[in-house]
Scaffold this motif. Sequence first.
Motif, PDB file in Angstrom:
ATOM      1  N   ILE A   1      -4.032  -9.797  11.736  1.00  0.00           N
ATOM      2  CA  ILE A   1      -3.059  -8.658  12.181  1.00  0.00           C
ATOM      3  C   ILE A   1      -3.957  -7.607  11.093  1.00  0.00           C
ATOM      4  O   ILE A   1      -4.067  -8.025   9.845  1.00  0.00           O
ATOM      5  N   VAL A   2      -4.307  -6.408  11.688  1.00  0.00           N
ATOM      6  CA  VAL A   2      -4.375  -5.436  10.844  1.00  0.00           C
ATOM      7  C   VAL A   2      -3.599  -4.213  11.174  1.00  0.00           C
ATOM      8  O   VAL A   2      -2.871  -4.118  12.109  1.00  0.00           O
ATOM      9  N   LEU A   3      -3.383  -3.388  10.016  1.00  0.00           N
ATOM     10  CA  LEU A   3      -2.402  -2.211  10.208  1.00  0.00           C
ATOM     11  C   LEU A   3      -2.812  -1.020   9.374  1.00  0.00           C
ATOM     12  O   LEU A   3      -3.612  -1.648   8.174  1.00  0.00           O
ATOM     13  N   VAL A   4      -2.460   0.042   9.150  1.00  0.00           N
ATOM     14  CA  VAL A   4      -2.587   1.137   8.348  1.00  0.00           C
ATOM     15  C   VAL A   4      -1.069   1.407   7.923  1.00  0.00           C
ATOM     16  O   VAL A   4      -0.129   1.752   8.364  1.00  0.00           O
ATOM     17  N   GLY A   5      -0.900   1.009   6.610  1.00  0.00           N
ATOM     18  CA  GLY A   5       0.277   1.249   5.746  1.00  0.00           C
ATOM     19  C   GLY A   5       0.407   1.142   4.365  1.00  0.00           C
ATOM     20  O   GLY A   5      -0.685   0.957   3.731  1.00  0.00           O
ATOM     21  N   ASP A   6       1.532   1.081   3.841  1.00  0.00           N
ATOM     22  CA  ASP A   6       1.657   1.165   2.270  1.00  0.00           C
ATOM     23  C   ASP A   6       1.542  -0.455   1.837  1.00  0.00           C
ATOM     24  O   ASP A   6       2.346  -1.262   2.026  1.00  0.00           O
ATOM     25  N   ALA A   7       0.542  -0.485   1.039  1.00  0.00           N
ATOM     26  CA  ALA A   7       0.254  -1.806   0.388  1.00  0.00           C
ATOM     27  C   ALA A   7       1.400  -2.554  -0.249  1.00  0.00           C
ATOM     28  O   ALA A   7       1.595  -3.864   0.008  1.00  0.00           O
ATOM     29  N   PRO A   8       2.124  -1.601  -1.029  1.00  0.00           N
ATOM     30  CA  PRO A   8       3.207  -2.242  -1.806  1.00  0.00           C
ATOM     31  C   PRO A   8       4.516  -2.899  -0.906  1.00  0.00           C
ATOM     32  O   PRO A   8       5.066  -3.889  -1.309  1.00  0.00           O
ATOM     33  N   TYR A   9       4.451  -2.207   0.413  1.00  0.00           N
ATOM     34  CA  TYR A   9       5.432  -2.726   1.251  1.00  0.00           C
ATOM     35  C   TYR A   9       4.850  -4.049   2.097  1.00  0.00           C
ATOM     36  O   TYR A   9       5.615  -5.067   2.013  1.00  0.00           O
ATOM     37  N   TYR A  10       3.912  -3.768   2.485  1.00  0.00           N
ATOM     38  CA  TYR A  10       2.972  -4.793   3.562  1.00  0.00           C
ATOM     39  C   TYR A  10       2.536  -5.962   2.684  1.00  0.00           C
ATOM     40  O   TYR A  10       2.440  -7.114   3.301  1.00  0.00           O
ATOM     41  N   GLY A  11       2.292  -5.707   1.572  1.00  0.00           N
ATOM     42  CA  GLY A  11       1.836  -6.958   0.609  1.00  0.00           C
ATOM     43  C   GLY A  11       2.824  -8.019   0.585  1.00  0.00           C
ATOM     44  O   GLY A  11       2.574  -9.270   0.404  1.00  0.00           O
TER      45      GLY A  11
ATOM     46  N   PHE B   1       4.534  -9.196   2.734  1.00  0.00           N
ATOM     47  CA  PHE B   1       4.259 -10.118   4.001  1.00  0.00           C
ATOM     48  C   PHE B   1       2.860 -10.887   4.271  1.00  0.00           C
ATOM     49  O   PHE B   1       2.540 -11.287   5.347  1.00  0.00           O
ATOM     50  N   GLY B   2       2.193 -10.524   3.058  1.00  0.00           N
ATOM     51  CA  GLY B   2       0.903 -11.085   2.925  1.00  0.00           C
ATOM     52  C   GLY B   2      -0.208 -10.350   3.429  1.00  0.00           C
ATOM     53  O   GLY B   2      -1.616 -10.905   3.316  1.00  0.00           O
ATOM     54  N   PHE B   3      -0.212  -9.000   3.563  1.00  0.00           N
ATOM     55  CA  PHE B   3      -1.354  -8.183   3.922  1.00  0.00           C
ATOM     56  C   PHE B   3      -1.933  -7.757   2.613  1.00  0.00           C
ATOM     57  O   PHE B   3      -1.318  -7.591   1.584  1.00  0.00           O
ATOM     58  N   THR B   4      -3.284  -7.680   2.828  1.00  0.00           N
ATOM     59  CA  THR B   4      -4.243  -7.221   1.727  1.00  0.00           C
ATOM     60  C   THR B   4      -5.178  -6.240   2.175  1.00  0.00           C
ATOM     61  O   THR B   4      -5.526  -6.294   3.411  1.00  0.00           O
ATOM     62  N   ALA B   5      -5.849  -5.417   1.394  1.00  0.00           N
ATOM     63  CA  ALA B   5      -6.723  -4.548   1.796  1.00  0.00           C
ATOM     64  C   ALA B   5      -8.260  -5.280   1.742  1.00  0.00           C
ATOM     65  O   ALA B   5      -9.179  -4.916   2.661  1.00  0.00           O
ATOM     66  N   GLY B   6      -8.306  -6.116   0.955  1.00  0.00           N
ATOM     67  CA  GLY B   6      -9.583  -6.955   0.915  1.00  0.00           C
ATOM     68  C   GLY B   6     -10.074  -7.549   2.262  1.00  0.00           C
ATOM     69  O   GLY B   6     -11.257  -7.379   2.617  1.00  0.00           O
ATOM     70  N   VAL B   7      -9.384  -8.084   2.953  1.00  0.00           N
ATOM     71  CA  VAL B   7      -9.871  -8.583   4.234  1.00  0.00           C
ATOM     72  C   VAL B   7      -9.958  -7.763   5.272  1.00  0.00           C
ATOM     73  O   VAL B   7     -10.857  -8.001   6.373  1.00  0.00           O
ATOM     74  N   ALA B   8      -9.774  -6.414   4.977  1.00  0.00           N
ATOM     75  CA  ALA B   8     -10.028  -5.322   6.128  1.00  0.00           C
ATOM     76  C   ALA B   8     -11.023  -4.702   5.713  1.00  0.00           C
ATOM     77  O   ALA B   8     -11.402  -3.509   6.382  1.00  0.00           O
ATOM     78  N   ALA B   9     -11.789  -4.800   4.672  1.00  0.00           N
ATOM     79  CA  ALA B   9     -12.642  -4.099   3.986  1.00  0.00           C
ATOM     80  C   ALA B   9     -13.933  -3.571   4.803  1.00  0.00           C
ATOM     81  O   ALA B   9     -14.383  -2.422   4.633  1.00  0.00           O
ATOM     82  N   GLY B  10     -14.109  -4.275   5.798  1.00  0.00           N
ATOM     83  CA  GLY B  10     -15.456  -3.961   6.600  1.00  0.00           C
ATOM     84  C   GLY B  10     -15.039  -3.136   7.879  1.00  0.00           C
ATOM     85  O   GLY B  10     -15.912  -2.548   8.657  1.00  0.00           O
ATOM     86  N   LEU B  11     -13.677  -2.840   7.933  1.00  0.00           N
ATOM     87  CA  LEU B  11     -13.234  -2.213   9.313  1.00  0.00           C
ATOM     88  C   LEU B  11     -12.955  -0.697   9.155  1.00  0.00           C
ATOM     89  O   LEU B  11     -12.776  -0.109   8.208  1.00  0.00           O
ATOM     90  N   VAL B  12     -13.138   0.048  10.311  1.00  0.00           N
ATOM     91  CA  VAL B  12     -12.845   1.417  10.235  1.00  0.00           C
ATOM     92  C   VAL B  12     -11.865   1.962  11.304  1.00  0.00           C
ATOM     93  O   VAL B  12     -12.164   1.382  12.330  1.00  0.00           O
ATOM     94  N   MET B  13     -11.107   2.875  11.213  1.00  0.00           N
ATOM     95  CA  MET B  13     -10.302   3.329  12.101  1.00  0.00           C
ATOM     96  C   MET B  13     -10.865   4.363  12.921  1.00  0.00           C
ATOM     97  O   MET B  13     -11.862   5.035  12.374  1.00  0.00           O
TER      98      MET B  13
END
Length: 196
Positions: free
Chosen positions: A130-140, A142-154
């Motif tokens: 799953i990917v999303l655009v949002g606040d890392a302090p909240y979504y973190g 639930f297991g979301f991190t910026a590192g795994v989406a580093a190659g992606l672009v909106m």
Amino acid sequence: MAALSPLFSDLTSLAPVVSLRLERAGDVAAREALLDAAMGAGRTRKSSEAIRRGRLPAEGLALVAETDDGTLVGTVRLWNVEAGDANGAPVSALLLGPLAVAPHLARSGIGSMLMRRAVAESLWRGHRAIVLVGDAPYYGRFGFTAGVAAGLVMPGPFERHRLLGLEFERGALQGAAGLIRASGRRLPATEFAAAV
Ligand SMILES: CC(C)(COP(=O)(O)OP(=O)(O)OC[C@H]1O[C@@H](n2cnc3c(N)ncnc32)[C@H](O)[C@@H]1OP(=O)(O)O)[C@@H](O)C(=O)NCCC(=O)NCCS
């Protein structure tokens, strides 16, 4: 009413009973009003909206929270997307959003209920990430991190540190690079015309 014992004084501010269910066609007006109240008028100008426009949410992955009197107080949707990998083969994932909770019930745990159910349903339905655009302090949480989406672009302006991902299998987003694009079912033309 007689004065409450101090033991029960907290109960007067307890949030109502809330349950989750799949979104239904009849939820449209209440859901739109909830999104306006929670996110404001600028919500339709987000880059994520360009991916969602004209599409249906992923199968079984549009959820709402409602109180026991039927009032809609939370919403989350996920969308089928893909992005190219280093060899040009598309990597499939879900895009999560918007997630919103009625402002008067913020911080009652409804957002977390929706997130946990959305993540679990996505896993059970065989999605890999799953990917999303949002606040890392909240979504973190639930297991979301910026590192795994580093190659992606909106497809539009976005803040790199707010593009987050969650892999159900390690490496599910490995090599996923470039523009995130919609890959889900299209809205029937008549519904699209009514929605814009
Ligand atoms: C963000 C939102 C969905 C959270 O839902 P919620 O039901 O209020 O959240 P929960 O009750 O599950 O969780 C509350 C916790 O999350 C924290 N939190 C809420 N929003 C946060 C944010 N943007 N950044 C960091 N932490 C946040 C709260 O401080 C609280 O922390 P605590 O548990 O340590 O007290 C809700 O506030 C909302 O609808 N906001 C407006 C729309 C929006 O911003 N959507 C998300 C797009 S990124």
